[in-house]
Design an enzyme around this catalytic site. Structure first.
Site, PDB file in Angstrom:
ATOM      1  N   LYS A  34       0.845  -1.208   0.000  1.00  0.00           N
ATOM      2  CA  LYS A  34       0.000   0.000   0.000  1.00  0.00           C
ATOM      3  C   LYS A  34       0.881   1.260   0.000  1.00  0.00           C
ATOM      4  CE  LYS A  34      -1.492   1.597   4.060  1.00  0.00           C
ATOM      5  NZ  LYS A  34      -1.187   3.004   4.407  1.00  0.00           N
ATOM      6  N   ASN A  35       1.931   1.255   0.832  1.00  0.00           N
ATOM      7  CA  ASN A  35       2.738   2.473   0.985  1.00  0.00           C
ATOM      8  C   ASN A  35       3.747   2.679  -0.132  1.00  0.00           C
ATOM      9  OD1 ASN A  35       1.249   3.059   3.175  1.00  0.00           O
ATOM     10  ND2 ASN A  35       2.779   2.436   4.688  1.00  0.00           N
ATOM     11  N   CYS A 128      -4.608   8.036  10.095  1.00  0.00           N
ATOM     12  CA  CYS A 128      -4.859   7.447  11.418  1.00  0.00           C
ATOM     13  C   CYS A 128      -4.544   8.477  12.516  1.00  0.00           C
ATOM     14  CB  CYS A 128      -3.926   6.268  11.639  1.00  0.00           C
ATOM     15  SG  CYS A 128      -3.974   5.068  10.346  1.00  0.00           S
ATOM     16  N   ARG A 133       0.726  14.136  12.997  1.00  0.00           N
ATOM     17  CA  ARG A 133       0.910  13.953  11.541  1.00  0.00           C
ATOM     18  C   ARG A 133       1.123  15.303  10.852  1.00  0.00           C
ATOM     19  NH1 ARG A 133      -0.810   8.760  10.350  1.00  0.00           N
ATOM     20  NH2 ARG A 133       0.815   8.735   8.778  1.00  0.00           N
ATOM     21  N   ASP A 320       5.082   0.263  12.023  1.00  0.00           N
ATOM     22  CA  ASP A 320       3.825  -0.325  11.535  1.00  0.00           C
ATOM     23  C   ASP A 320       3.654  -1.778  11.974  1.00  0.00           C
ATOM     24  OD1 ASP A 320       3.761   1.452   8.341  1.00  0.00           O
ATOM     25  OD2 ASP A 320       3.354   2.062  10.401  1.00  0.00           O
ATOM     26  N   ARG A 412      -8.884  -0.045   5.012  1.00  0.00           N
ATOM     27  CA  ARG A 412      -8.116   1.023   4.363  1.00  0.00           C
ATOM     28  C   ARG A 412      -6.757   0.499   3.924  1.00  0.00           C
ATOM     29  NH1 ARG A 412      -6.644   5.523   8.014  1.00  0.00           N
ATOM     30  NH2 ARG A 412      -5.150   5.726   6.314  1.00  0.00           N
TER      31      ARG A 412
HETATM   32  C1  EPZ Z   1       4.588   6.810   6.460  1.00  0.00           C
HETATM   33  O1  EPZ Z   1       3.856   7.835   7.088  1.00  0.00           O
HETATM   34  C2  EPZ Z   1       3.637   5.626   6.341  1.00  0.00           C
HETATM   35  N1  EPZ Z   1       2.483   6.025   5.517  1.00  0.00           N
HETATM   36  C3  EPZ Z   1       3.170   5.190   7.726  1.00  0.00           C
HETATM   37  O2  EPZ Z   1       2.383   4.040   7.554  1.00  0.00           O
HETATM   38  C4  EPZ Z   1       4.397   4.827   8.557  1.00  0.00           C
HETATM   39  O3  EPZ Z   1       3.967   4.508   9.871  1.00  0.00           O
HETATM   40  C5  EPZ Z   1       5.357   6.021   8.613  1.00  0.00           C
HETATM   41  O4  EPZ Z   1       5.714   6.415   7.270  1.00  0.00           O
HETATM   42  C6  EPZ Z   1       6.640   5.695   9.359  1.00  0.00           C
HETATM   43  O5  EPZ Z   1       7.259   4.592   8.754  1.00  0.00           O
HETATM   44  C7  EPZ Z   1       2.625   6.092   4.182  1.00  0.00           C
HETATM   45  O6  EPZ Z   1       3.687   5.810   3.636  1.00  0.00           O
HETATM   46  C8  EPZ Z   1       1.413   6.514   3.407  1.00  0.00           C
HETATM   47  P1  EPZ Z   1       6.778  10.052   8.551  1.00  0.00           P
HETATM   48  P2  EPZ Z   1       4.468   9.337   7.141  1.00  0.00           P
HETATM   49  O7  EPZ Z   1       6.662  11.329   7.796  1.00  0.00           O
HETATM   50  O8  EPZ Z   1       5.291   9.586   5.953  1.00  0.00           O
HETATM   51  C9  EPZ Z   1       6.988  13.244  12.020  1.00  0.00           C
HETATM   52  C10 EPZ Z   1       0.512   2.688   7.780  1.00  0.00           C
HETATM   53  O9  EPZ Z   1       0.159   2.060   8.769  1.00  0.00           O
HETATM   54  N2  EPZ Z   1       6.821  14.228  10.949  1.00  0.00           N
HETATM   55  O10 EPZ Z   1       7.904   9.132   8.237  1.00  0.00           O
HETATM   56  O11 EPZ Z   1       3.331  10.234   7.442  1.00  0.00           O
HETATM   57  C11 EPZ Z   1       5.752  12.371  12.171  1.00  0.00           C
HETATM   58  O12 EPZ Z   1       4.790  12.994  13.003  1.00  0.00           O
HETATM   59  C12 EPZ Z   1       1.005   4.096   7.941  1.00  0.00           C
HETATM   60  O13 EPZ Z   1       0.549   2.238   6.606  1.00  0.00           O
HETATM   61  C13 EPZ Z   1       6.929  15.581  11.268  1.00  0.00           C
HETATM   62  O14 EPZ Z   1       7.151  15.928  12.424  1.00  0.00           O
HETATM   63  O15 EPZ Z   1       5.419   9.239   8.400  1.00  0.00           O
HETATM   64  C14 EPZ Z   1       6.326  11.121  12.795  1.00  0.00           C
HETATM   65  O16 EPZ Z   1       6.481  11.323  14.186  1.00  0.00           O
HETATM   66  C15 EPZ Z   1       0.773   4.616   9.335  1.00  0.00           C
HETATM   67  N3  EPZ Z   1       6.761  16.497  10.280  1.00  0.00           N
HETATM   68  C16 EPZ Z   1       7.714  11.011  12.151  1.00  0.00           C
HETATM   69  O17 EPZ Z   1       8.021  12.322  11.668  1.00  0.00           O
HETATM   70  C17 EPZ Z   1       6.533  16.143   8.975  1.00  0.00           C
HETATM   71  O18 EPZ Z   1       6.423  17.025   8.113  1.00  0.00           O
HETATM   72  C18 EPZ Z   1       7.768  10.041  10.968  1.00  0.00           C
HETATM   73  O19 EPZ Z   1       6.725  10.395  10.104  1.00  0.00           O
HETATM   74  C19 EPZ Z   1       6.426  14.762   8.665  1.00  0.00           C
HETATM   75  C20 EPZ Z   1       6.583  13.827   9.660  1.00  0.00           C
END
Ligand code: EPZ
Length: 431
Positions: A34-35, A128, A133, A320, A412
């Site tokens: 999915k990702n 989620c 986020r 995840d 989802r």
């Molecule tokens: C991706 O989310 C995945 N989703 C998530 O999978 C996964 O848990 C996550 O990466 C971490 O591996 C998709 O790829 C669609 P991040 P993403 O930006 O990109 C903070 C699932 O279950 N952050 O790597 O949104 C954030 O809050 C989902 O399939 C900021 O602070 O995650 C988090 O604490 C859930 N500012 C950390 O960084 C930003 O601008 C990592 O987030 C962006 C992120």
């Protein structure tokens, strides 16, 4: 029509009931990631025609296809062979507000639109409730390019400059979709760019392999991408891309097999993407056999306690898979500790597992788990995508029947999860 029907068909379910599955003997095939599908859907804006194979059909990817349709793309979906063709020229640059609010992956259309049109208007993404986020890191990258960024209410409008202000950017924190958005955006800017402290998840590298096929040169040195974008007319106009297997779906089934397998054969995965997960399974005493790079056999095992798990960016242990391992540790003799280092609120499943008899104490980003003999069926609530999968696993191994509400979270992010479990002999029903 097809798209609407599939979204209605999947979106109507509210509850899943599952009884104890006893032992599970059989095999399950893993769907496309999915990702990986989500950034590739955004990348379809960069070409006239894109064919995606091994495309997982689930709510988030269907929402993504709907967004593309609203942007003027023609969608031809072949559900029986998990193939989708996306073609035509993009007619707009505003992502549908309603759809964008349904899933986090919608933020990737910001990068796709900037990469193809140089302009994008998008609402704050949904997803989620596992934490704030934010998208500040995405916006900091765009600001460093010299983009014009206006925020009006929930909407963000971004315009690319003709030439980037700088040709180097370092992410202050590793972000998966932040890295993917940067890669997508940069395809509009000819010349060399250095991205530092990037995410290296397999799904990010699947996007890299797509962009290389498109004609973008990308070299990787540790967490640095050296990107060289040719003139627009040298980029390919149509491509076919096979999506990598979903390592999180695979890991979810490995946990199920560790609790009930006799054995459970998990096929169509990529074992190299699951190193950290397999290591932690073996540390907990799980018996498994890697039959080939694409197949693992896993057996119900006497689980050892005293586990310590910390979620990290790839290649570390994936956040995840944290909820699924909480179920495993809840049934492992002795104490285990889970530390969630990626999201600030990703323990909501603990509250639900305690209703089933699990002994878990949460302190900030740490979960202290005391193994119990067995879990008891109960009525529980899914709070996010991976938590819902963990609750299904808990229901499969618990005594009696478990009712899980808000089950749309599961639909989802997992393709045919209920059908795959039923084919393994589990008794479950979606309502
Ligand atoms: C991706 O989310 C995945 N989703 C998530 O999978 C996964 O848990 C996550 O990466 C971490 O591996 C998709 O790829 C669609 P991040 P993403 O930006 O990109 C903070 C699932 O279950 N952050 O790597 O949104 C954030 O809050 C989902 O399939 C900021 O602070 O995650 C988090 O604490 C859930 N500012 C950390 O960084 C930003 O601008 C990592 O987030 C962006 C992120």
């Amino acid at each position: 029509m097809e798209l609407e029907r599939l979204i209605t068909q999947l979106g109507k379910f509210k509850v899943l009931k599952i009884s104890n599955c006893g032992e599970i003997k059989g095999e399950v095939s893993i769907s496309g990631a999915k990702n990986s599908a989500l950034p590739l859907l955004a990348a379809s804006l960069l070409v006239e025609e894109l064919t995606l194979e091994n495309f997982p059909i689930l709510l988030d990817t269907l929402y993504g296809l709907k967004i593309l349709q609203n942007l003027g793309k023609e969608i031809i979906l072949y559900p029986e062979t998990n193939r989708v063709v996306i073609r035509g020229t993009v007619k707009g640059n505003k992502v549908d507000y309603q759809l964008a609010g349904l899933f986090r992956g919608s933020i990737l259309f910001l990068g796709g639109l900037l990469g193809s049109m140089g302009k994008a208007q998008i609402a704050q993404p949904g997803g989620c409730p596992i934490g704030k986020r934010p998208i500040d890191l995405h916006l900091k990258f765009l600001q460093s390019l010299g983009c014009q960024i206006e925020q009006e209410g929930d909407f963000i409008t971004v315009k690319l400059p003709p030439k980037p202000k700088r040709r180097e950017f370092t992410f202050e924190k590793i972000t998966v979709t932040g890295t993917e958005n940067a890669l997508l955006t940069l395809t509009a800017l000819e010349g060399e760019f250095i991205l530092k402290n990037v995410a290296l998840e397999p799904e990010v590298l699947d996007l890299v392999s797509f962009l290389r096929k498109l004609g973008v040169k990308i070299e990787i040195f540790n967490r640095t991408f050296k990107i060289v974008v040719p003139r627009k007319k040298e980029l390919k106009h149509s491509l076919t891309h096979q999506i990598i297997p979903d390592r999180i779906e695979a890991g979810t089934f490995l946990v199920l097999g560790a609790l009930l397998g006799n054995p459970l054969k998990v096929k169509g995965l990529n074992v190299f993407h699951l190193k950290a997960v397999i290591e932690k399974l073996q540390k907990a005493g799980v018996r498994l056999k890697v039959k080939s790079p694409g197949e693992v056999e896993v057996y119900k095992s006497i689980l050892r306690g005293d586990n310590y798990l910390e979620t990290q960016p790839y290649p570390g242990f994936p956040t995840d898979m944290q909820a699924q391992f909480m179920v495993l540790y809840a049934l492992a003799k002795g104490r285990s500790v889970i530390v969630e280092k990626i999201f600030e609120n990703r323990f909501q499943h603990a509250h639900e597992l305690k209703k089933m008899g699990a002994k878990i104490r949460i302190e900030g980003n740490k979960a202290f788990i005391e193994g119990v003999e067995k879990l008891k069926g109960a009525s529980v609530k899914a709070t996010d995508l991976r938590a819902s999968a963990a609750l299904v696993i808990a229901g499969a191994v618990a005594e009696g029947e478990t009712t899980i509400s808000n089950i749309h979270h599961l639909l989802r992010g997992y393709e045919k999860f209920d059908q795959k479990l039923a084919s393994l002999g589990c008794r479950l029903k979606l309502f």
